[in-house]
Design a protein around this motif. Structure first.
Motif, PDB file in Angstrom:
ATOM      1  N   ASP A 164      -7.855 -10.025  -4.166  1.00 15.50           N
ATOM      2  CA  ASP A 164      -8.309 -11.007  -3.167  1.00 15.50           C
ATOM      3  C   ASP A 164      -7.089 -11.617  -2.488  1.00 15.50           C
ATOM      4  O   ASP A 164      -6.724 -12.772  -2.727  1.00 15.50           O
ATOM      5  N   ILE A 165      -6.442 -10.822  -1.640  1.00 19.11           N
ATOM      6  CA  ILE A 165      -5.209 -11.255  -1.008  1.00 19.11           C
ATOM      7  C   ILE A 165      -5.451 -12.372   0.005  1.00 19.11           C
ATOM      8  O   ILE A 165      -4.566 -13.195   0.268  1.00 19.11           O
ATOM      9  N   CYS A 193      -1.605  -4.659  -3.075  1.00 16.15           N
ATOM     10  CA  CYS A 193      -2.827  -4.370  -2.317  1.00 16.15           C
ATOM     11  C   CYS A 193      -2.616  -3.257  -1.287  1.00 16.15           C
ATOM     12  O   CYS A 193      -3.543  -2.896  -0.560  1.00 16.15           O
ATOM     13  N   GLY A 194      -1.378  -2.741  -1.189  1.00 15.02           N
ATOM     14  CA  GLY A 194      -1.096  -1.635  -0.283  1.00 15.02           C
ATOM     15  C   GLY A 194      -0.834  -2.034   1.155  1.00 15.02           C
ATOM     16  O   GLY A 194      -0.695  -1.161   2.017  1.00 15.02           O
ATOM     17  N   ASP A 195      -0.763  -3.342   1.426  1.00 11.13           N
ATOM     18  CA  ASP A 195      -0.486  -3.805   2.790  1.00 11.13           C
ATOM     19  C   ASP A 195       1.022  -3.992   2.932  1.00 11.13           C
ATOM     20  O   ASP A 195       1.551  -5.113   2.865  1.00 11.13           O
ATOM     21  N   LEU A 196       1.729  -2.892   3.158  1.00 16.52           N
ATOM     22  CA  LEU A 196       3.196  -2.951   3.210  1.00 16.52           C
ATOM     23  C   LEU A 196       3.704  -3.600   4.485  1.00 16.52           C
ATOM     24  O   LEU A 196       4.828  -4.119   4.519  1.00 16.52           O
ATOM     25  N   SER A 215      12.624  -5.799  -5.694  1.00 15.10           N
ATOM     26  CA  SER A 215      11.943  -4.840  -6.580  1.00 15.10           C
ATOM     27  C   SER A 215      10.470  -4.703  -6.228  1.00 15.10           C
ATOM     28  O   SER A 215       9.915  -3.597  -6.246  1.00 15.10           O
ATOM     29  N   SER A 216       9.821  -5.815  -5.890  1.00 13.70           N
ATOM     30  CA  SER A 216       8.398  -5.778  -5.537  1.00 13.70           C
ATOM     31  C   SER A 216       8.161  -4.934  -4.296  1.00 13.70           C
ATOM     32  O   SER A 216       7.232  -4.119  -4.251  1.00 13.70           O
ATOM     33  N   LEU A 217       9.006  -5.107  -3.282  1.00  8.29           N
ATOM     34  CA  LEU A 217       8.826  -4.363  -2.036  1.00  8.29           C
ATOM     35  C   LEU A 217       9.168  -2.880  -2.227  1.00  8.29           C
ATOM     36  O   LEU A 217       8.449  -1.999  -1.728  1.00  8.29           O
ATOM     37  N   VAL A 222       7.048   2.800  -3.018  1.00 11.49           N
ATOM     38  CA  VAL A 222       6.897   3.942  -3.931  1.00 11.49           C
ATOM     39  C   VAL A 222       5.426   4.208  -4.214  1.00 11.49           C
ATOM     40  O   VAL A 222       4.959   5.353  -4.160  1.00 11.49           O
ATOM     41  N   LYS A 223       4.673   3.138  -4.494  1.00 10.30           N
ATOM     42  CA  LYS A 223       3.247   3.289  -4.804  1.00 10.30           C
ATOM     43  C   LYS A 223       2.481   3.856  -3.597  1.00 10.30           C
ATOM     44  O   LYS A 223       1.506   4.591  -3.769  1.00 10.30           O
ATOM     45  N   ARG A 224       2.917   3.518  -2.384  1.00 16.64           N
ATOM     46  CA  ARG A 224       2.242   4.020  -1.190  1.00 16.64           C
ATOM     47  C   ARG A 224       2.669   5.455  -0.856  1.00 16.64           C
ATOM     48  O   ARG A 224       2.047   6.136  -0.034  1.00 16.64           O
ATOM     49  N   GLY A 225       3.715   5.921  -1.503  1.00 19.26           N
ATOM     50  CA  GLY A 225       4.186   7.278  -1.242  1.00 19.26           C
ATOM     51  C   GLY A 225       5.266   7.365  -0.190  1.00 19.26           C
ATOM     52  O   GLY A 225       5.683   8.461   0.190  1.00 19.26           O
ATOM     53  N   ASP A 226       5.762   6.219   0.287  1.00 19.81           N
ATOM     54  CA  ASP A 226       6.830   6.207   1.284  1.00 19.81           C
ATOM     55  C   ASP A 226       8.168   6.120   0.541  1.00 19.81           C
ATOM     56  O   ASP A 226       8.863   5.094   0.558  1.00 19.81           O
ATOM     57  N   HIS A 227       8.535   7.233  -0.088  1.00 20.86           N
ATOM     58  CA  HIS A 227       9.694   7.229  -0.979  1.00 20.86           C
ATOM     59  C   HIS A 227      11.014   7.113  -0.239  1.00 20.86           C
ATOM     60  O   HIS A 227      11.973   6.510  -0.745  1.00 20.86           O
TER      61      HIS A 227
END
Length: 540
Positions: A164-165, A193-196, A215-217, A222-227
């Motif tokens: 619930d962002i 929440c994936g809202d980069l 580290s959070s960003l 990484v989690k979104r796949g934008d390595h």
């Protein structure tokens, strides 16, 4: 030191007991000291018992269940004692116990204080339970602690962790005195929440940043796949940010692993060593996984063997077993699994995926069936991924009818991954009749996926059914579906270069295409020479 007995009237008794408790390193030591307290009749003295509860509930070497047993024997626990147990369970494997103990606390008439609620918010976050989180928020509002900054930050984190962002942002926006923790909670919340886009905007607006912010960003990318963006952000962090910690490096190594960037991965390993970062098990697992995925299996094994077996967990075993399987080292992966069992480390669902993958590469059908059946034996239900692996095993071995029957027996409808595994087996062994049936099912399942049309078109091409292949391509065009171009990455030094077919965006594309043309000419000349030698041999 003298005897530790109240009988001898030693004035140093209190000093020694407090000192022992403050220096305690393990539960075995704590239990001995606790036994002394009971012997001396001090088991209700809060100056001692609060320390016993704190170590056993909160310490990394503690045991929250032991702490709870001690707590249950207290005749009149203080609010500090209640908070300690609630805190202990909030960070344990059973965070829901924090909520139930809080409920029990209210029933006994003990009022919560400003330290109680952050632990409850943390428990709700770890449970991803918005229902519990809202209930905690309501209690906070009723008790008047809603404007406590520490509590407000905990609520922001809780809402973001529960997805619930919007509620998290509302709390953040009305805060009059935001601190670094407040900003970090929002950046981490958006990232989770994936809202980069929002995470990056918030990050750039921060008046100051620490290692948690970066580290959070990085982990969000990484989690979104934008390595690539994750690694780019890490490079910026090295220039203007704080020193990375082991949490940062886990994410960075994960990015290197997915990109296959071996040289960058090695540099990150040196970064860890040069800065003497704590080698947590998670960091060691990331190193093993990175080396394995980048093709350096010997370095993966070396990183794995640096960890004492007694301090390993199932995750690092999965990384090395899966890495060996991917590289076709089937016997080695199965031997490691036996060693893992001998150390009584329980396998999980991922372990069996790795083992089934090994069997697929080694053509071990019988062993694969044993592993597949072992899932149920160990109280696990085979998931769709396990069925896909098993179909792959059977398909590679040419047992296509058995693979098809397995799909029929699945408790759920076949997914694209299971059907794709069967299609590959059909093409490998020339079962074009079954391949056509499976290909059509894939198109029905994912009618807008370009790969499904291309896969069936290739089946028709192999069978020389050119009209069917052309009709399928036309159907694909009518739906407005275009084949996504494949891309590849080439690592040169510290840089990763991305290439797409017919792409000329690279700054050195002219040189690259000239070199490719030269290579093609050399290959053609070599092929012509081999043909001539073959013809000459036949004449002789």
């Amino acid at each position: 030191m003298g005897k530790l007995s109240p009988v001898n009237g030693s004035p140093n008794l209190n000093y020694y007991l407090i000192s022992f408790l403050d220096r305690c390193k393990a539960m075995s030591e704590l239990k001995q000291i606790h036994a002394l307290l009971i012997t001396f009749g001090l088991s209700e003295d809060d100056s001692y018992i609060s320390r016993v509860l704190s170590f056993s509930a909160v310490s990394d070497s503690g045991d929250v269940h032991y702490s709870y047993q001690v707590f249950r024997n207290l005749s009149n626990p203080t609010i500090f004692n209640w908070n300690t147990i609630i805190r202990g369970y909030s960070r344990s494997k059973n965070p829901n116990r924090s909520i139930s103990i809080f409920t029990e606390m209210l029933r006994t008439g003990v009022s919560p204080d400003h330290l109680t609620f952050p632990f409850l918010a943390k428990a709700s976050a770890r449970l991803s339970s918005l229902q519990h989180g809202v209930a905690v928020h309501n209690c906070i509002a009723k008790t008047g602690f809603e404007f406590d900054r520490f509590i407000r930050n905990s609520l922001i984190h809780m809402y973001a962790s529960c997805g619930d962002i919007i509620s998290a942002r509302k709390l953040f926006d009305v805060m009059l005195q935001k601190n670094l923790v407040s900003w970090n909670a929002m950046v981490d919340g958006y990232a989770k929440c994936g809202d980069l886009i929002a995470a990056r905007e918030t990050f750039e607006l921060m008046p100051e940043r620490d290692v948690v912010s970066w580290s959070s960003l990085i982990d969000g990318y990484v989690k979104r796949g934008d390595h690539r963006e994750a690694l780019s952000l890490f490079e910026r962090m090295q220039l203007v940010g704080p020193k990375a910690n082991e949490v940062t490096m886990v994410s960075v190594l994960c990015a290197c692993a997915h990109l296959g960037a071996l040289e960058q991965g090695r540099m990150m390993h040196h970064y860890v060593k040069d800065r003497a970062l704590p080698m947590s098990l998670a960091l060691r697992t990331s190193l093993v996984d990175m080396y394995a995925k980048c093709g350096a299996i010997d370095e993966a094994l070396a990183a794995f063997h640096e960890v004492p077996i007694g301090k390993t967990d199932v995750l690092i075993w999965n990384a090395i077993i899966g890495g060996l399987a991917t590289h076709g080292l089937v016997k080695e992966s199965l031997l490691l699994f036996k060693l893992m069992q001998s150390w009584r480390i329980s396998p999980d669902e991922i372990t069996y995926l790795c083992l089934l993958s090994a069997c697929a590469h080694g053509g071990l059908v019988e062993e694969a069936w044993q592993f597949f059946k072992s899932l149920s034996t160990h109280g696990m239900t085979p998931k769709i991924e396990h069925y896909a692996c098993m179909v792959d095993v059977l398909g590679r071995a040419g047992q296509l009818d058995e693979a098809y029957q397995l799909l029929d027996k699945m408790p759920v409808e076949p997914t694209a991954s299971t059907l794709g595994a069967l299609l590959n087996g059909c093409k490998m062994h020339g079962r074009l009749d079954l391949a056509e049936e499976v290909g059509r099912k894939l198109i029905e399942l994912e009618p807008d996926h370009d790969g499904r049309y291309v896969g069936l078109s290739n089946v028709y091409a192999v069978a020389r059914r050119w009209d069917d292949a052309r009709t399928l391509r036309e159907a694909m065009e009518k739906r407005g579906i275009k084949k996504s171009p494949g891309c590849s990455f080439v690592e040169v030094g510290r840089s990763l270069h991305k290439f797409i077919a017919h792409d000329k965006s690279h700054p050195r594309s002219v040189e690259i295409y000239l070199m490719l043309n030269d290579i093609a000419q050399l290959m053609k000349l070599d092929d012509d020479n081999q043909t001539q030698e073959s013809d000459t041999g036949e004449d002789r």
